[in-house]
Design an enzyme around this catalytic site. Structure first.
Site, PDB file in Angstrom:
ATOM      1  N   ASN A 116      34.022  41.473  46.200  1.00  0.00           N
ATOM      2  CA  ASN A 116      34.380  40.061  45.701  1.00  0.00           C
ATOM      3  C   ASN A 116      34.500  38.841  46.417  1.00  0.00           C
ATOM      4  OD1 ASN A 116      35.866  42.625  43.793  1.00  0.00           O
ATOM      5  ND2 ASN A 116      34.439  41.268  42.917  1.00  0.00           N
TER       6      ASN A 116
ATOM      7  N   ILE B  74      35.036  33.250  46.758  1.00  0.00           N
ATOM      8  CA  ILE B  74      35.780  34.254  45.927  1.00  0.00           C
ATOM      9  C   ILE B  74      35.005  34.151  44.770  1.00  0.00           C
ATOM     10  CG2 ILE B  74      37.647  35.115  44.818  1.00  0.00           C
ATOM     11  CD1 ILE B  74      39.413  33.328  47.114  1.00  0.00           C
ATOM     12  N   CYS B  75      34.617  35.508  44.125  1.00  0.00           N
ATOM     13  CA  CYS B  75      34.089  35.638  42.950  1.00  0.00           C
ATOM     14  C   CYS B  75      34.680  34.737  41.984  1.00  0.00           C
ATOM     15  CB  CYS B  75      33.943  36.852  42.466  1.00  0.00           C
ATOM     16  SG  CYS B  75      33.216  37.293  40.824  1.00  0.00           S
ATOM     17  N   MET B  76      34.110  33.844  41.269  1.00  0.00           N
ATOM     18  CA  MET B  76      34.407  32.916  40.284  1.00  0.00           C
ATOM     19  C   MET B  76      35.384  33.721  39.027  1.00  0.00           C
ATOM     20  SD  MET B  76      33.710  29.985  41.330  1.00  0.00           S
ATOM     21  CE  MET B  76      33.913  28.822  39.913  1.00  0.00           C
TER      22      MET B  76
ATOM     23  N   VAL C 181      37.304  35.769  39.238  1.00  0.00           N
ATOM     24  CA  VAL C 181      38.707  35.995  39.469  1.00  0.00           C
ATOM     25  C   VAL C 181      39.607  34.943  38.810  1.00  0.00           C
ATOM     26  CG1 VAL C 181      40.449  36.033  41.605  1.00  0.00           C
ATOM     27  CG2 VAL C 181      38.217  37.159  41.568  1.00  0.00           C
TER      28      VAL C 181
END
Length: 156
Positions: free
Chosen positions: A79, A87-89, A91
């Site tokens: 991620n 960072i993966c949205m 999250v």
């Protein structure tokens, strides 16, 4: 007169400085709207031995818009973008609400280190490796962690 966002950030910074969340430390990098967060790897996770540096950049309209958060420390995680630390949205940004705080983000990031999500990976190849060949993923992650520790000691 201080803006509402600066008052809120001051309060959150003071609170996190005296009551750390997930053993993370916070410092300001060039003012109130840019922070450095040092997050130790969570106990019992694959990242337990790591020390992770993150940058938090807050918009003027915080908390109505979430901060931009990136890993500065190189990461090997489904991620987190290897090249940029993005960072993966999913999250926190996609579910952001003004009632959330920096402490909530830190807790979510620690949780992500404990349990990587393979449902919406930024690094599809790493996610597949995590699912299908966990030993290979562990080995590559461990190599990356050695790089992380060397990087950490270079910047302190």
């Amino acid at each position: 007169m201080a803006s509402k966002s600066s008052k809120r950030l001051n309060n959150e910074f003071k609170n996190l400085s005296t009551n750390p969340v997930c053993n993370a430390t916070v410092s300001q990098e060039g003012g109130l709207y840019k922070w450095k967060v040092v997050l130790p790897g969570p106990r019992g996770s694959a990242y337990e031995e790591g020390i992770f540096n993150l940058s938090f950049e807050f918009p003027d309209n915080y908390p109505f818009k979430c901060p931009e958060v990136k890993f500065i420390t190189p990461m090997y995680h489904p991620n987190i973008k290897k090249e940029t630390g993005e960072i993966c949205m999913d999250v926190f940004a996609n579910s952001w609400a003004p009632t959330q705080k920096v402490s909530d983000i830190i807790e979510k990031l620690a949780s992500l280190l404990v349990s990587p999500s393979t449902e919406s990976p930024l690094e599809g190849e790493i996610a597949q490796e995590f699912l299908k060949d966990h030993k290979k993923w562990e080995k590559k992650k461990l190599r990356r962690q050695i790089v992380e520790l060397k990087y950490y000691y270079l910047i302190i």
